[in-house]
Design a protein around this motif. Structure first.
Motif, PDB file in Angstrom:
ATOM      1  N   PHE A  26       0.977  -1.200  -0.001  1.00 53.87           N
ATOM      2  CA  PHE A  26      -0.120   0.148  -0.048  1.00 53.87           C
ATOM      3  C   PHE A  26       0.906   1.016  -0.062  1.00 53.87           C
ATOM      4  O   PHE A  26       0.730   2.126  -0.846  1.00 53.87           O
ATOM      5  N   MET A  27       1.841   1.223   0.772  1.00 53.59           N
ATOM      6  CA  MET A  27       2.673   2.552   1.133  1.00 53.59           C
ATOM      7  C   MET A  27       3.300   2.768  -0.077  1.00 53.59           C
ATOM      8  O   MET A  27       3.822   3.840  -0.586  1.00 53.59           O
ATOM      9  N   LYS A  28       4.146   1.805  -0.882  1.00 56.97           N
ATOM     10  CA  LYS A  28       4.877   1.767  -2.234  1.00 56.97           C
ATOM     11  C   LYS A  28       3.897   2.420  -3.192  1.00 56.97           C
ATOM     12  O   LYS A  28       4.398   3.114  -4.053  1.00 56.97           O
ATOM     13  N   GLU A  29       2.834   1.805  -3.299  1.00 58.85           N
ATOM     14  CA  GLU A  29       1.741   2.438  -4.577  1.00 58.85           C
ATOM     15  C   GLU A  29       1.610   3.721  -4.100  1.00 58.85           C
ATOM     16  O   GLU A  29       1.412   4.520  -4.870  1.00 58.85           O
ATOM     17  N   ARG A  30       1.110   4.058  -2.844  1.00 58.73           N
ATOM     18  CA  ARG A  30       0.767   5.274  -2.441  1.00 58.73           C
ATOM     19  C   ARG A  30       1.927   6.517  -2.679  1.00 58.73           C
ATOM     20  O   ARG A  30       1.688   7.445  -3.519  1.00 58.73           O
ATOM     21  N   THR A  31       2.966   6.130  -2.292  1.00 59.22           N
ATOM     22  CA  THR A  31       4.140   6.906  -2.495  1.00 59.22           C
ATOM     23  C   THR A  31       4.535   7.440  -3.898  1.00 59.22           C
ATOM     24  O   THR A  31       4.836   8.416  -4.060  1.00 59.22           O
ATOM     25  N   ALA A  32       4.551   6.178  -4.713  1.00 60.52           N
ATOM     26  CA  ALA A  32       4.754   6.239  -5.945  1.00 60.52           C
ATOM     27  C   ALA A  32       3.914   7.248  -6.557  1.00 60.52           C
ATOM     28  O   ALA A  32       4.169   8.174  -7.611  1.00 60.52           O
ATOM     29  N   VAL A  33       2.612   7.018  -6.563  1.00 60.46           N
ATOM     30  CA  VAL A  33       1.622   7.886  -7.184  1.00 60.46           C
ATOM     31  C   VAL A  33       1.997   9.353  -6.693  1.00 60.46           C
ATOM     32  O   VAL A  33       2.162  10.568  -7.583  1.00 60.46           O
ATOM     33  N   LEU A  34       2.112   9.755  -5.304  1.00 60.20           N
ATOM     34  CA  LEU A  34       2.309  11.068  -4.990  1.00 60.20           C
ATOM     35  C   LEU A  34       3.602  11.620  -5.498  1.00 60.20           C
ATOM     36  O   LEU A  34       3.913  12.956  -5.831  1.00 60.20           O
ATOM     37  N   ALA A  35       4.732  10.955  -5.473  1.00 64.04           N
ATOM     38  CA  ALA A  35       5.972  11.090  -6.114  1.00 64.04           C
ATOM     39  C   ALA A  35       6.085  11.635  -7.256  1.00 64.04           C
ATOM     40  O   ALA A  35       6.441  12.505  -7.795  1.00 64.04           O
ATOM     41  N   ASP A  36       5.340  10.950  -8.083  1.00 63.22           N
ATOM     42  CA  ASP A  36       5.047  11.046  -9.616  1.00 63.22           C
ATOM     43  C   ASP A  36       4.266  12.284  -9.762  1.00 63.22           C
ATOM     44  O   ASP A  36       4.613  13.124 -10.846  1.00 63.22           O
ATOM     45  N   LEU A  37       3.273  12.672  -9.096  1.00 63.63           N
ATOM     46  CA  LEU A  37       2.728  13.794  -9.367  1.00 63.63           C
ATOM     47  C   LEU A  37       3.282  15.139  -8.859  1.00 63.63           C
ATOM     48  O   LEU A  37       3.423  16.221  -9.596  1.00 63.63           O
ATOM     49  N   ALA A  38       4.264  15.130  -7.972  1.00 69.09           N
ATOM     50  CA  ALA A  38       5.369  15.972  -7.364  1.00 69.09           C
ATOM     51  C   ALA A  38       6.307  16.297  -8.642  1.00 69.09           C
ATOM     52  O   ALA A  38       6.324  17.565  -8.980  1.00 69.09           O
ATOM     53  N   GLU A  39       6.594  15.311  -9.248  1.00 72.17           N
ATOM     54  CA  GLU A  39       7.521  15.258 -10.334  1.00 72.17           C
ATOM     55  C   GLU A  39       7.016  16.112 -11.464  1.00 72.17           C
ATOM     56  O   GLU A  39       7.379  17.064 -12.214  1.00 72.17           O
ATOM     57  N   LYS A  40       5.577  15.582 -11.861  1.00 68.08           N
ATOM     58  CA  LYS A  40       5.113  16.126 -12.903  1.00 68.08           C
ATOM     59  C   LYS A  40       4.689  17.729 -12.744  1.00 68.08           C
ATOM     60  O   LYS A  40       4.663  18.595 -13.804  1.00 68.08           O
ATOM     61  N   ALA A  41       4.444  17.983 -11.567  1.00 71.46           N
ATOM     62  CA  ALA A  41       4.012  19.551 -11.087  1.00 71.46           C
ATOM     63  C   ALA A  41       5.126  20.488 -11.341  1.00 71.46           C
ATOM     64  O   ALA A  41       5.176  21.434 -11.951  1.00 71.46           O
ATOM     65  N   ARG A  42       6.350  19.843 -10.912  1.00 73.26           N
ATOM     66  CA  ARG A  42       7.627  20.310 -11.062  1.00 73.26           C
ATOM     67  C   ARG A  42       7.949  20.812 -12.701  1.00 73.26           C
ATOM     68  O   ARG A  42       8.214  21.722 -13.172  1.00 73.26           O
ATOM     69  N   LEU A  43       7.836  19.541 -13.413  1.00 75.84           N
ATOM     70  CA  LEU A  43       8.032  19.554 -14.954  1.00 75.84           C
ATOM     71  C   LEU A  43       7.319  20.631 -15.444  1.00 75.84           C
ATOM     72  O   LEU A  43       7.533  21.275 -16.610  1.00 75.84           O
ATOM     73  N   THR A  44       5.982  20.491 -15.491  1.00 77.64           N
ATOM     74  CA  THR A  44       5.084  21.424 -15.888  1.00 77.64           C
ATOM     75  C   THR A  44       5.326  22.921 -15.752  1.00 77.64           C
ATOM     76  O   THR A  44       5.372  23.553 -16.938  1.00 77.64           O
ATOM     77  N   GLU A  45       5.560  23.254 -14.601  1.00 80.29           N
ATOM     78  CA  GLU A  45       6.058  24.434 -14.292  1.00 80.29           C
ATOM     79  C   GLU A  45       7.288  24.802 -15.261  1.00 80.29           C
ATOM     80  O   GLU A  45       7.268  26.198 -15.847  1.00 80.29           O
ATOM     81  N   GLN A  46       8.337  24.040 -15.186  1.00 79.03           N
ATOM     82  CA  GLN A  46       9.393  24.408 -15.777  1.00 79.03           C
ATOM     83  C   GLN A  46       9.218  24.499 -17.322  1.00 79.03           C
ATOM     84  O   GLN A  46       9.626  25.578 -17.886  1.00 79.03           O
ATOM     85  N   ILE A  47       8.776  23.721 -18.077  1.00 74.54           N
ATOM     86  CA  ILE A  47       8.600  23.572 -19.323  1.00 74.54           C
ATOM     87  C   ILE A  47       7.741  24.925 -19.797  1.00 74.54           C
ATOM     88  O   ILE A  47       8.036  25.490 -20.616  1.00 74.54           O
TER      89      ILE A  47
END
Lengths: 491, 491
Positions: free
Chosen positions: B370-391
């Motif tokens: 559960f924690m692995k799946e949850r953390t992966a989703v949230l880490a992924d979203l954080a990365e995408k948030a950063r990427l979006t702003e940057q590009i």
């Protein structure tokens, strides 16, 4: 509004009070879950805490909730839902191939192949197609267009949405909506909420709760003095009254709607719940189309169905649909826009609906089990309908029409004048007084007839016929004994 | 209204037309599923039918629908839902014991031990208890009473219900409701439907979409001229703007609500979606209670949460809840009555919510997965948030605030005057013109900023950051290229 407190800071009351809240909401009443049901909940808690009562169990016969009364879910429906919830099970050999095939088809129609994605606001397209095919089959081939199907959160949601579209005007121009008395109180509640005018027409208790067009005419003529009647609501099979309308009666109603320029709302959620010999469900749509193009191309109509009743009784999933007929395309666009604000009906309920309208076929592995389960539920209900009528009619002071369909009996009860006086003293309507006494003495929860409407001076209650047969016999006997006791006490 | 047809029979128009339907419904707008999304649907159909387009796939970045964008459901949640749907699976060794234990507990709390039974209208009691404990834990021990928890059909349902309670009065006494601009258009749609007055306050784009109490004051003072301001709605983290409010700002807002005697509605459905360094989610309730009894015992508030967002993204189940604080007990009774008319929220959604607020614990077998799946989703979203702003910020003419939280970016786009003129010629608002062109040329579906509201003369769009990272990069690149091309074309 603003008082001076001891510390000099203005002390204001609540922002939101009974006095300044939405007055329409205050006028809403919904007896099916009203005071008596709350008291039943309290009694259940007290029993659990060990408080002594004259009964050991509270039986909630107030609501058409089949599973709560012990009816088992239909295996096929639940197998597919489990497969849709956790698609890893598609690899499991325990599940029949037709269940897997249904689940795959539903998942393929979902965004990202997940029932956790939003669907289109009108509902998943392939489910709407299946609903349309189901209606065509039901109605002997009369075409149904999937674009006219709107999936919903139970039938209640679609009924309220449709009423909302129809309400406009102020004062004498305010929309009037004709509803039967007795009625299912969702209607009166929605009309209060929307500030629409309720136009009551009475069903004929002496003629097995049948609908008489002369009474519709009386009601609409009287109502034209103070509102603009635009909508006619029909519940068939009847709730709470259990009658099944004849084909002729439906034709008369459609004729009336056309003559009086009314939008027809046909609540047909009990369409598979018909028990009485010689009774048959006729859909309003089928009759409309059989009346020829002068009707089928003009009369505007919406018909409602649900996954909560019939043989499946899956209330908790909040599945349902409406079909709209002859609706103005511009209005339909507005309807589509309106439902989009709530995003979509629950997708598990949409999946369930798909199975109801597209059940196992004779050449499929689940067919025999499915049919056995389905038939058992419906045969059981028919037996319970018969039993209820029979036992109640043996009690002096209880008069009970045959339960031709749906899931309820709405017997008339003779109340002694002393009981009526006593109720008034206690500030209760007499049938509420009666039902509360029954609850406190026997632990049986019914809904007083006043919650559905009844002719002045008559009293009724609504009871579901859903308890398991052996328990239903006990319930009927307890109510009968209570009635005799109550009558003696107040004679 | 009544014309004479050739056959002499009066030929009347439709009962229900655009002209005589509910005028409030006509005023409702909901851009997230508006014209552009309908066009996207058409394009998808055309692609399926083999029509050639400059793209091979329509990417719907218009809505926060995680599963539709390929996010996988969290295994534990779906295991329990499968067990609840088909309890025969409780005998299956493939399911972990903690999933079975959760399913058994939920089923025991259901009528007849079936999720197909209606629940209490306020929601299953044990789920409400779990929600209350979850809130207490989130808020560092500040007590939460299960009686103040109302489960709902997604957060939208609870928000509309709460607004409905609050609306009353006519003319200058009509209830005014303060909403942020940009806003999530459920609010403006619900206010149009209810005939309430929208009071717009602007978020400060130059300060990362922060909320300024001076702007609240400006807006309310102006509104007092023509309505009765009673409600303040806040979305935190912000939709569509992605900001996360500071603790100080929340305190200021609460102070303002108290001073101005407003009911606070805190839309906190993105409470687990916080990505930016230094940002933290503070619940309105926690801050309210930390401000001491002068606030915590007076300010009336409702807070909303949902199963559709955060790490689970289970939109299709329509699960959610609200907690009401300091609500007048008589009003609460009215609220309970009102929700009872719709019987109950979907039970599978209630079950899902129970798992979200009561997830696997460290000593349970499902915890690690559960924690692995949850953390992966949230880490992924954080990365995408950063990427979006940057590009986006690398593109001349696009200015993008950091996506601190939620699931969206709301960048500002500079549109050449010639494009604005061209849009006007075609009868479109300029950002709709822009987004339609993007859709036709690149197959990317965004929502124009005008659907959320924006300062006069500025233009934006809302895009979700949900597509998988590799696809998101392509989407961002395509939008960037389009923007450059569009700007050149109209310069």
């Amino acid at each position: 509004m603003s008082q001076q407190a001891a510390n000099g800071v203005p002390c204001r009351g609540k922002v939101l009070t009974l006095d300044n809240m939405n007055p329409n909401v205050r006028r809403v009443e919904y007896a099916v879950r009203g005071a008596i049901v709350q008291r039943a909940g309290q009694l259940e808690k007290e029993l659990k805490e060990g408080v002594k009562k004259p009964f050991t169990e509270v039986i909630k016969a107030n609501i058409g909730d089949a599973h709560a009364m012990g009816q088992k879910p239909i295996s096929f429906l639940r197998q597919v839902l489990a497969l849709c919830s956790y698609p890893e099970l598609l690899e499991d050999n325990k599940f029949p191939e037709d269940a897997k095939q249904r689940a795959r088809r539903i998942l393929e129609a979902c965004g990202g192949h997940s029932i956790g994605a939003y669907s289109a606001s009108q509902g998943i397209e392939c489910v709407r197609q299946d609903v349309a095919r189901y209606i065509e089959k039901r109605d002997g081939g009369i075409p149904s267009n999937p674009d006219n199907i709107y999936l919903s959160t139970g039938a209640s949601d679609a009924i309220v949405t449709m009423l909302k579209l129809l309400v406009c005007g102020e004062g004498r121009d305010r929309t009037g909506v004709m509803i039967s008395i007795p009625q299912y109180p969702l209607y009166s509640a929605a009309l209060a909420d929307l500030g629409a005018v309720q136009i009551s027409y009475y069903l004929d208790e002496d003629k097995c709760w049948s609908l008489d067009v002369a009474e519709l005419k009386r009601a609409i003529d009287a109502a034209r003095q103070h509102c603009n009647p635009r909508v006619l609501c029909i519940i068939n099979p009847g709730n709470p009254t259990g009658q099944v309308q004849s084909r002729q009666c439906i034709e008369d109603v459609i004729q009336f709607a056309k003559e009086e320029h009314l939008f027809l709302m046909a609540d047909e959620v009990y369409q598979d719940n018909v028990y009485a010999e010689g009774c048959k469900f006729h859909s309003f749509k089928k009759v409309l189309f059989e009346m020829g193009p002068a009707y089928s191309s003009t009369v505007e109509m919406a018909s409602f169905h649900s996954t909560s009743k019939c043989y499946m009784g899956e209330c908790g999933f909040r599945g349902g649909y409406m079909e709209v007929i002859n609706m103005d395309p511009e209005v339909k666009a507005q309807l589509t826009k309106l439902v989009s604000v709530r995003l979509c009906p629950p997708v598990p309920g949409q999946a369930l609906l798909d199975l109801v309208v597209n059940p196992p076929q004779p050449d499929e592995p689940s067919y025999n089990t499915f049919m056995k389960e389905r038939t058992a539920v419906l045969a059981d209900l028919a037996e319970k309908a018969r039993l209820t009528e029979q036992i109640f009619n043996e009690v002096p002071g209880i008069t009970c029409n045959p339960v031709q369909g749906a899931m309820y009996t709405f017997p008339r009860i003779a109340l002694p004048q002393k009981a009526i006086n006593k109720a008034k003293e206690e500030g209760q309507v007499p049938d509420m007084f009666y039902c509360m006494r029954l609850l406190e003495e026997e632990g049986i929860c019914l809904v007083p007839g006043s919650g559905f409407g009844q002719r002045e001076g008559t009293f009724h209650f609504r009871m579901t016929i859903l308890p398991p047969t052996e328990k239903l016999k006990i319930v009927l006997q307890k109510i009968s004994d209570f009635h005799v006791r109550f009558t003696q006490e107040f004679s």
